[in-house]
Design an enzyme around this catalytic site. Structure first.
Site, PDB file in Angstrom:
ATOM      1  N   LYS A 167      43.778  75.840  60.467  1.00 55.78           N
ATOM      2  CA  LYS A 167      43.339  75.248  61.932  1.00 55.78           C
ATOM      3  C   LYS A 167      42.721  76.268  62.559  1.00 55.78           C
ATOM      4  CE  LYS A 167      45.424  73.240  65.904  1.00 55.78           C
ATOM      5  NZ  LYS A 167      46.607  72.373  66.384  1.00 55.78           N
ATOM      6  N   ASP A 223      42.718  74.574  72.789  1.00 58.80           N
ATOM      7  CA  ASP A 223      43.422  73.360  72.741  1.00 58.80           C
ATOM      8  C   ASP A 223      43.764  72.969  74.132  1.00 58.80           C
ATOM      9  OD1 ASP A 223      44.293  70.728  72.106  1.00 58.80           O
ATOM     10  OD2 ASP A 223      46.039  71.593  70.898  1.00 58.80           O
ATOM     11  N   LYS A 239      46.724  68.430  78.324  1.00 55.26           N
ATOM     12  CA  LYS A 239      47.733  69.102  78.256  1.00 55.26           C
ATOM     13  C   LYS A 239      48.152  69.294  80.026  1.00 55.26           C
ATOM     14  CE  LYS A 239      48.019  71.510  74.010  1.00 55.26           C
ATOM     15  NZ  LYS A 239      49.193  71.023  73.500  1.00 55.26           N
ATOM     16  N   ASP A 268      45.743  78.712  69.626  1.00 59.94           N
ATOM     17  CA  ASP A 268      45.407  77.522  68.638  1.00 59.94           C
ATOM     18  C   ASP A 268      44.879  77.455  67.254  1.00 59.94           C
ATOM     19  OD1 ASP A 268      46.989  75.267  68.062  1.00 59.94           O
ATOM     20  OD2 ASP A 268      45.475  74.023  69.179  1.00 59.94           O
ATOM     21  N   ASP A 270      45.549  65.086  71.804  1.00 59.70           N
ATOM     22  CA  ASP A 270      46.239  66.458  71.652  1.00 59.70           C
ATOM     23  C   ASP A 270      46.869  66.450  70.344  1.00 59.70           C
ATOM     24  OD1 ASP A 270      47.052  68.955  72.554  1.00 59.70           O
ATOM     25  OD2 ASP A 270      48.520  68.109  73.634  1.00 59.70           O
ATOM     26  N   GLU A 294      45.256  67.041  67.452  1.00 62.26           N
ATOM     27  CA  GLU A 294      43.942  67.336  66.929  1.00 62.26           C
ATOM     28  C   GLU A 294      43.836  68.111  65.594  1.00 62.26           C
ATOM     29  OE1 GLU A 294      45.225  69.159  69.261  1.00 62.26           O
ATOM     30  OE2 GLU A 294      44.728  71.208  68.466  1.00 62.26           O
ATOM     31  N   ARG A 325      45.904  67.944  62.982  1.00 58.83           N
ATOM     32  CA  ARG A 325      45.993  67.143  61.670  1.00 58.83           C
ATOM     33  C   ARG A 325      44.408  66.616  61.334  1.00 58.83           C
ATOM     34  NH1 ARG A 325      50.861  63.881  64.231  1.00 58.83           N
ATOM     35  NH2 ARG A 325      50.725  65.998  65.449  1.00 58.83           N
TER      36      ARG A 325
HETATM   37  N1  BES Z   1      48.296  73.162  69.256  1.00 58.16           N
HETATM   38  C1  BES Z   1      49.390  72.078  69.613  1.00 58.16           C
HETATM   39  C2  BES Z   1      50.482  72.638  69.242  1.00 58.16           C
HETATM   40  C3  BES Z   1      51.517  73.825  69.616  1.00 58.16           C
HETATM   41  C4  BES Z   1      52.337  73.815  70.626  1.00 58.16           C
HETATM   42  C5  BES Z   1      51.139  74.998  69.176  1.00 58.16           C
HETATM   43  C6  BES Z   1      53.097  74.951  71.098  1.00 58.16           C
HETATM   44  C7  BES Z   1      51.680  76.386  69.617  1.00 58.16           C
HETATM   45  C8  BES Z   1      52.502  76.070  70.690  1.00 58.16           C
HETATM   46  C9  BES Z   1      49.045  70.978  68.958  1.00 58.16           C
HETATM   47  O1  BES Z   1      47.442  70.480  69.015  1.00 58.16           O
HETATM   48  C10 BES Z   1      49.531  69.709  69.924  1.00 58.16           C
HETATM   49  O2  BES Z   1      49.250  69.764  70.886  1.00 58.16           O
HETATM   50  N2  BES Z   1      50.466  68.947  69.444  1.00 58.16           N
HETATM   51  C11 BES Z   1      51.421  68.022  70.102  1.00 58.16           C
HETATM   52  C12 BES Z   1      51.253  66.819  69.122  1.00 58.16           C
HETATM   53  C13 BES Z   1      51.839  65.705  69.818  1.00 58.16           C
HETATM   54  C14 BES Z   1      50.846  65.166  70.952  1.00 58.16           C
HETATM   55  C15 BES Z   1      52.100  64.658  68.783  1.00 58.16           C
HETATM   56  C16 BES Z   1      52.633  68.540  70.477  1.00 58.16           C
HETATM   57  O3  BES Z   1      53.094  69.258  69.799  1.00 58.16           O
HETATM   58  O4  BES Z   1      53.112  68.430  71.566  1.00 58.16           O
HETATM   59 ZN    ZN Z   2      46.406  72.190  69.041  1.00 58.24          ZN
HETATM   60 MN    MN Z   3      46.737  69.778  70.733  1.00 62.56          MN
END
Ligand code: BES
Ligand code: ZN
Ligand code: MN
Length: 492
Positions: free
Chosen positions: A252, A257, A264, A275, A334, A336, A338
């Site tokens: 990824k 992000d 966010k 990210d 968010d 994204e 996956r």
């Molecule tokens: N890049 C983030 C995940 C992340 C969080 C990486 C903290 C490093 C540190 C990912 O794209 C994300 O935003 N995931 C969301 C998913 C949710 C919306 C289902 C998350 O983990 O909150």
């Molecule tokens: Zn992300």
């Molecule tokens: Mn995200």
């Protein structure tokens, strides 16, 4: 680009010890017995070393720890660093001791005296990995000096640092990519740095948006729709393993992000420069494979994209068709990562029919909640493959912990309007993300998903890295690839 310390191996010259500038590092076994180089240091310092070895200070040191004796009389060095380590010390202890040396190095050159230590290479890897700092954007720093580290041993021909430096260069490549801010490391710049790996013998191909659209990689494209930096996929091939099917590594590479329209919160958002950590690790592994000329077939694929809010950006509720053909209702923009991985995983299988596939991603905050910063989350459809990786990770000291998959979790991403939605409920978020990916993995492909959200970049130092980007996974994947290869050759 951060440079490794300049390593060299030399024949031990006792007379050079007193006149060496910078730092002199001497390994002393826990029994405090002086080896040949230590005896010389003790003599020129008129017994200072022996006094230290008899003191509570030496007694208090754990194995792998070190202490500086500053401005020793009778020597030109600024310090003698005494490292407590037995000659047969394990890989982990040798690396820990190396890290103590690397951490103290600063800008100074060092003459390292391992004495009768067995694993001099492991000591060197520890030195190399811990001596890292990302200063590319510090204008106030004086010119960057690369210290010279000389390992003075009785049999120089028995020490080969080529693998050590190949691995450390790969880790540094990953760390630099992860540390780089998103205005510098755009998708274009990222792809450019990967194309530069061609000089090492890798084949590197960059797919631009029009190609991705032709291929039907709409999930990947949907993530980048709101950004001015163009979405790309880069495919790096290392094919020195004959005609075997390759192992595929998929990363990824979200260069930033914001969350997109599902924006966010502002606090801490700057952390999302990391990210692209999954793509960073894949890139570091590919670089190491090439530098050490590994006799393996590995293909590294990264989806490079920026997740931004904009008039063109994907909206919550949009339905997008994947390269596989399955449709996805994007509930939360968010989630994204996956989407990026789904299309790249599918492309990897369609194009390379890999014998095994690993994807790496800073995928979920939920994984960090579960495992903190000590372990990456590991998900797999194949026990043997997964266990092989877990063992490799343990050997390398890279934390990894398996989490479950299961039909019950899969049911949580059912959509009313499309084949699936891109998020489940809050609980078990790391697992539903893995279940989403699994839908894009063919049943007969051994597959592993590594959620590295908690380990790619950390706020306090680890054993082998200062705080910040760690390069987690580069060592474990290199080892796993070698072991899978050896296993395959054995089976014929
Ligand atoms: N890049 C983030 C995940 C992340 C969080 C990486 C903290 C490093 C540190 C990912 O794209 C994300 O935003 N995931 C969301 C998913 C949710 C919306 C289902 C998350 O983990 O909150
Ligand atoms: Zn992300
Ligand atoms: Mn995200």
């Amino acid at each position: 680009m951060t440079a490794l310390a300049q390593f060299s191996v030399a024949a031990l010259d006792l007379d050079a010890i007193a006149t060496a500038a910078g730092r002199v590092v001497v390994i002393v076994t826990p029994d405090g017995k002086l080896g040949q180089p230590a005896r010389r240091i003790n003599r020129v310092t008129k017994g200072a070393l022996a006094r230290f070895l008899e003191s509570d200070g030496f007694e208090a040191l754990k194995e792998g720890e070190a202490k500086d004796l500053a401005y020793p009389t009778g020597m030109e060095a600024d310090a003698v660093q005494v490292v407590k380590l037995s000659n047969q010390a394990s890989t982990a202890l040798c690396r820990k001791a190396g890290a103590a040396i690397g951490a103290a190095l600063g800008k100074a050159d060092a003459l390292v005296l391992p004495g009768s230590l067995k694993r001099v290479e492991e000591l060197s890897l520890g030195i190399a990995l811990k001596h890292y700092s990302f200063t590319d954007h510090k204008t106030l720093d004086e010119e960057v000096t690369v210290p010279a580290v000389t390992l003075a041993v009785t049999k120089p021909e028995s020490v080969d640092l080529s693998t050590v430096t190949a691995l450390a260069e790969g880790v540094f490549f990953t760390r630099d990519l992860v540390a780089e801010p998103a205005n510098v490391l755009t998708t274009t710049e990222f792809a450019k740095r990967l194309v530069e790996l061609e000089s090492l013998g890798l084949k590197v191909e960059v797919f631009e948006e029009d190609r991705l659209a032709e291929l039907g990689m709409n999930l990947l494209l949907s993530v980048g729709q709101g950004s001015v930096t163009p979405t790309k996929m880069v495919v790096m091939s290392w094919s020195e393993g004959g005609d075997e099917a390759p192992i595929a590594l998929v990363g990824k590479g979200v260069v930033f992000d914001t969350g997109g329209i599902s924006l966010k919160p502002g606090a801490g958002m700057e952390d999302m420069t990391m990210d692209m950590g999954g793509a960073g690790t894949v890139s570091g592994v590919m670089k190491s494979l090439a530098l050490r000329n590994a006799p393996v077939n590995v293909v590294g694929l990264v989806g490079l994209v920026e997740n931004m809010p904009d008039g063109q950006a994907t909206r919550p509720g949009d339905v997008v068709k994947s390269m596989k053909g399955d449709t996805v209702e994007i509930i939360n923009t968010d989630a994204e990562g996956r989407l990026v991985l789904a299309d790249v995983l599918w492309y990897a299988q369609e194009t390379f029919a890999p014998r095994a596939m690993v994807n790496l991603a800073t995928l979920t905050g939920a994984c960090v909640v579960a495992l903190g910063h000590e372990n990456a989350g590991v998900f797999s459809n194949d026990d043997a493959f997964c266990n092989g990786f877990l063992k490799a990770a343990e050997t390398e000291g890279e934390g990894a912990w398996r989490l479950p998959l299961g039909a019950g979790y899969d049911a949580l991403i059912k959509s009313d309007v499309a084949d699936m939605k891109n998020v489940g409920p809050r609980w078990g978020g790391a697992i539903t993300a893995a279940q989403f990916l699994k839908r894009f993995v063919k049943d007969d492909v051994p597959w592993m998903h590594l959620d590295i959200a908690g380990v790619a970049s950390v706020s306090s130092p680890t054993t082998l890295a200062p705080k910040g980007a760690t390069g987690w996974g580069v060592l474990a994947l290199n080892r796993m690839i070698d072991e899978m290869n050896a296993e395959m050759k054995k089976e014929g």
